[in-house]
Scaffold this motif. Sequence first.
Motif, mmCIF file in Angstrom:
data_model
loop_
_atom_site.group_PDB
_atom_site.id
_atom_site.type_symbol
_atom_site.label_atom_id
_atom_site.label_comp_id
_atom_site.label_asym_id
_atom_site.label_seq_id
_atom_site.Cartn_x
_atom_site.Cartn_y
_atom_site.Cartn_z
ATOM 1 N N PHE A 177 -23.529 -11.451 62.877
ATOM 2 C CA PHE A 177 -23.302 -12.768 62.293
ATOM 3 C C PHE A 177 -21.952 -13.286 62.785
ATOM 4 O O PHE A 177 -21.104 -12.520 63.274
ATOM 5 C CB PHE A 177 -23.347 -12.720 60.758
ATOM 6 C CG PHE A 177 -22.286 -11.836 60.150
ATOM 7 C CD1 PHE A 177 -21.112 -12.376 59.654
ATOM 8 C CD2 PHE A 177 -22.464 -10.458 60.068
ATOM 9 C CE1 PHE A 177 -20.123 -11.569 59.098
ATOM 10 C CE2 PHE A 177 -21.485 -9.649 59.511
ATOM 11 C CZ PHE A 177 -20.313 -10.203 59.033
ATOM 12 N N THR A 178 -21.755 -14.574 62.638
ATOM 13 C CA THR A 178 -20.547 -15.214 63.177
ATOM 14 C C THR A 178 -19.711 -15.806 62.060
ATOM 15 O O THR A 178 -20.227 -16.440 61.136
ATOM 16 C CB THR A 178 -20.939 -16.327 64.162
ATOM 17 O OG1 THR A 178 -21.696 -15.748 65.229
ATOM 18 C CG2 THR A 178 -19.707 -17.014 64.732
ATOM 19 N N LEU B 24 -13.188 -7.648 59.030
ATOM 20 C CA LEU B 24 -13.819 -8.785 59.682
ATOM 21 C C LEU B 24 -12.868 -9.455 60.661
ATOM 22 O O LEU B 24 -11.647 -9.323 60.562
ATOM 23 C CB LEU B 24 -14.280 -9.793 58.621
ATOM 24 C CG LEU B 24 -15.318 -9.274 57.621
ATOM 25 C CD1 LEU B 24 -15.615 -10.334 56.571
ATOM 26 C CD2 LEU B 24 -16.596 -8.851 58.338
ATOM 27 N N ARG B 25 -13.446 -10.211 61.591
ATOM 28 C CA ARG B 25 -12.637 -10.896 62.601
ATOM 29 C C ARG B 25 -13.328 -12.189 62.993
ATOM 30 O O ARG B 25 -14.551 -12.347 62.775
ATOM 31 C CB ARG B 25 -12.444 -9.993 63.806
ATOM 32 C CG ARG B 25 -13.732 -9.555 64.471
ATOM 33 C CD ARG B 25 -13.495 -8.406 65.413
ATOM 34 N NE ARG B 25 -14.731 -7.982 66.061
ATOM 35 C CZ ARG B 25 -14.928 -6.765 66.535
ATOM 36 N NH1 ARG B 25 -13.991 -5.841 66.408
ATOM 37 N NH2 ARG B 25 -16.067 -6.464 67.146
ATOM 38 N N VAL C 269 -22.893 -16.049 52.797
ATOM 39 C CA VAL C 269 -23.577 -14.876 52.252
ATOM 40 C C VAL C 269 -24.526 -14.331 53.315
ATOM 41 O O VAL C 269 -25.358 -15.064 53.858
ATOM 42 C CB VAL C 269 -24.365 -15.225 50.977
ATOM 43 C CG1 VAL C 269 -25.061 -13.971 50.439
ATOM 44 C CG2 VAL C 269 -23.451 -15.822 49.918
ATOM 45 N N VAL C 270 -24.381 -13.048 53.609
ATOM 46 C CA VAL C 270 -25.271 -12.351 54.541
ATOM 47 C C VAL C 270 -26.072 -11.340 53.733
ATOM 48 O O VAL C 270 -25.492 -10.450 53.103
ATOM 49 C CB VAL C 270 -24.475 -11.642 55.654
ATOM 50 C CG1 VAL C 270 -25.428 -10.904 56.596
ATOM 51 C CG2 VAL C 270 -23.619 -12.633 56.427
ATOM 52 N N GLU D 263 -21.261 -2.255 67.023
ATOM 53 C CA GLU D 263 -20.208 -3.194 67.389
ATOM 54 C C GLU D 263 -20.769 -4.464 68.007
ATOM 55 O O GLU D 263 -21.934 -4.514 68.415
ATOM 56 C CB GLU D 263 -19.238 -2.507 68.355
ATOM 57 C CG GLU D 263 -18.582 -1.264 67.751
ATOM 58 C CD GLU D 263 -17.789 -0.485 68.780
ATOM 59 O OE1 GLU D 263 -17.717 -0.943 69.944
ATOM 60 O OE2 GLU D 263 -17.248 0.584 68.428
ATOM 61 N N ALA D 264 -19.907 -5.475 68.064
ATOM 62 C CA ALA D 264 -20.306 -6.753 68.671
ATOM 63 C C ALA D 264 -20.572 -6.554 70.165
ATOM 64 O O ALA D 264 -20.008 -5.670 70.808
ATOM 65 C CB ALA D 264 -19.208 -7.787 68.459
#
Length: 777
Positions: A13-14, A68-69, A121-122, A158-159
Amino acid sequence: REVRPTPMFRKSFTLSKPVARARIYSSGLGYHDLSVNGVRAWARVLDPQFTDYSKTVLFTTADVGALLRPGENVLASELGSGKFDDAARTWDWGWHKAQWRATPRLRLDLYVTYTDGTELVVRSDETWKVSVDGATRYDSYYLGETYDARREVRGWKEAGFDDGRWAAARVVPAPTGMVRAETAEPTRVVAERAPGTRAEPAPGVVVYDVGQNLTGWATIEVHAPAGTAIEVFYSERRSSDGRASTEGNGLVGGQLQTDYYVARGEGTERWTPRFTYKGFQYVQLSSPGSRPLPDGVRVTVASIHQVWDGLRRTSSFESGEALLDQIHAHADWALQENNVSGITTDTPIYEKNAWTGDAELTAGTFSTLYDTERLYRKQVQDMRDEQTAEGEVPLLSPSNVNYGYVGKPAFKPLDCCGATPPWDAFWFVVPWEGYRRYGDARLLESAYPAMQKYLDQWLPRWTDKDGDALAYTLTSGLGDWCAPKGVDPVIGLSATAYYAHFARIAADTARALGKAGAAARYEALFARIRADFNTKYLGADGVYREKDGLPFTQTAQVLPLAFGLVPEERRRPLLARLADDIMNARAGHEYVGVLGARHILPVLLQGGYADAALRLATRTDYPSFGYWFSLGWTSLGEFWEDTSRSRSHHFFGSIVQSFYEDLAGIRGAEPGYRKIEIRPAIPTGLDHVSASYDSVRGRVAVAWRQTPPGLRLDVTVPPTATAEVHVPASDRARVSESGLAADGSEGVRFLRMADGHAVYAVGSGEYHFLSGKEIHP
């Protein structure tokens, strides 16, 4: 082994704005290994804690804002089977057909709050991706894990990872249990230890002796060609040839506590299991089937990880007798080993089940050594979940519908034994112990309806099944378990004695909750049980027996003495007879099982037989604690014999409660230690004892020492508490406090002389009594 791979769930997610805070609420069944951007979301392991998933499912909360980032982020979850999907075939416990059993599944909500106040919300849904092609190919609560390092999926947490070939996650039904927050202390790695001593009992077979029986797992280092399979086998004992052994396992199909690691073939590899804990002192490394490792393969144990629920320690004990201190230490280890994932088990290897009788017997010891308040709240909910509408309670808590209920294997026959009071005591003793320790009536409020239903509806169904005309006696499927060979387990006597004990606890509980009428009703029930108990079991010679003509049995005397069932005029003669049997007929030994062992020391110490109690506790030949320790055992046995199946069984550790309450003399006289009784028992052959307990009001401490001038007794009473201090003395004139006559010392008020003690009232503070020489005329 069959292939039962752990599912790997992934969600990308972004984040488009700065984050103020973020929390994850999740429940991954059976065990949940969760990471955010490749970093574990918590230090918990084997989480969430075990419950009856058809009644309760626990969720945990993680603050993940720092993980988070900006831009792409990834949630990654891998699920072990645990007790939710336990496929192991066992003797009769029925976990493989538990009413909740299903494939592992996840529910998760991530709430992200941006600095501008908006929210993202995820949730776990069909947009997540899933794969079962990872390295963990198998995991079983009892049997262990299989990890094929060749199948590691690098970067999946990971991303930037391409999950285009992964399937979409399926949305499946949730378990039927109510979702509740997990509030007890989490299971975690509490210590990392050196691997211990290394031996090679056969070429290519390596065994490490960790030096201590404990629960957890090992990290191994492997240098081997790709595809080389390594067997990692954990055990409590070694066989005569020096190899690790789980001899005695007749209850679980398959080889217990065995991991398999398949090498990747890339230099030195390290691996640590995640989804199964083991009870062990020895770790054996070999090829599968305990065959020798191939030439050129190097495998070592790099470190040992101790795993348990890590409750806060609340006490200390030290004495002038090394064996007492050793018993204390071994009981401590046994309790640590048997408290994992929110349940109190019997053994951490052979059964790993939440046996109720075991937990009730050591409730006092456990609550002295550690802060059990939050754990007991969880376990009381387990109790409520497992009681049936008719009031029946099972032998395990949590259990499943296939075991521990009437008519199910193996201790509750339909014709006699739907109640098993010494084990059903869990529903009474644990909540009462929690209230006694912490003074919080909410625990009693939660447990009291279950007590009522059991006493009023269920247990009376079984009082006419024991073959007599008495209305308040019964038999049971279990009695004084694990007594020395040839000793009567007093099944009916113990069942009826515990019935009376329940009535007294229910009366005390009702009083604590302001229910005077119910308290009077349960006191009347106690009196009726007491009368029938004495009619049936008390002989004309003043001795209790299961049946006329049977020999003297220590537990048959201990239980009525402990539970207030002995007519007052017979109490002193019976105590004397019990002490004589221990000291003379049994050469200083306790010939009891787990029920007698729980109560024999306090009965003797409170009854004025401190010397008999000390001798009993410090024997070194069979049957005794010292006998176990002479065999090199580092925890506590299940049976007194050297053939004991398990060497990590905590229920005989109940003796330690009396070290604090009777030898040191620290006893809560009112709930939450609002009032404390200090009354140490002083054996002739023991020169000193010191102990402390961190109550909810603060530290309570006692240290006594027998010195040439007399007995020195140092006492610490915490703020907001008061205490009655019983100083052994023949005359109040022979007692001083801080160098002054105790009668005139500041904060000390003489109350009375009683049973060879001068009794004083004190408030919070530190006091230094000396009893011996005359202080004033």
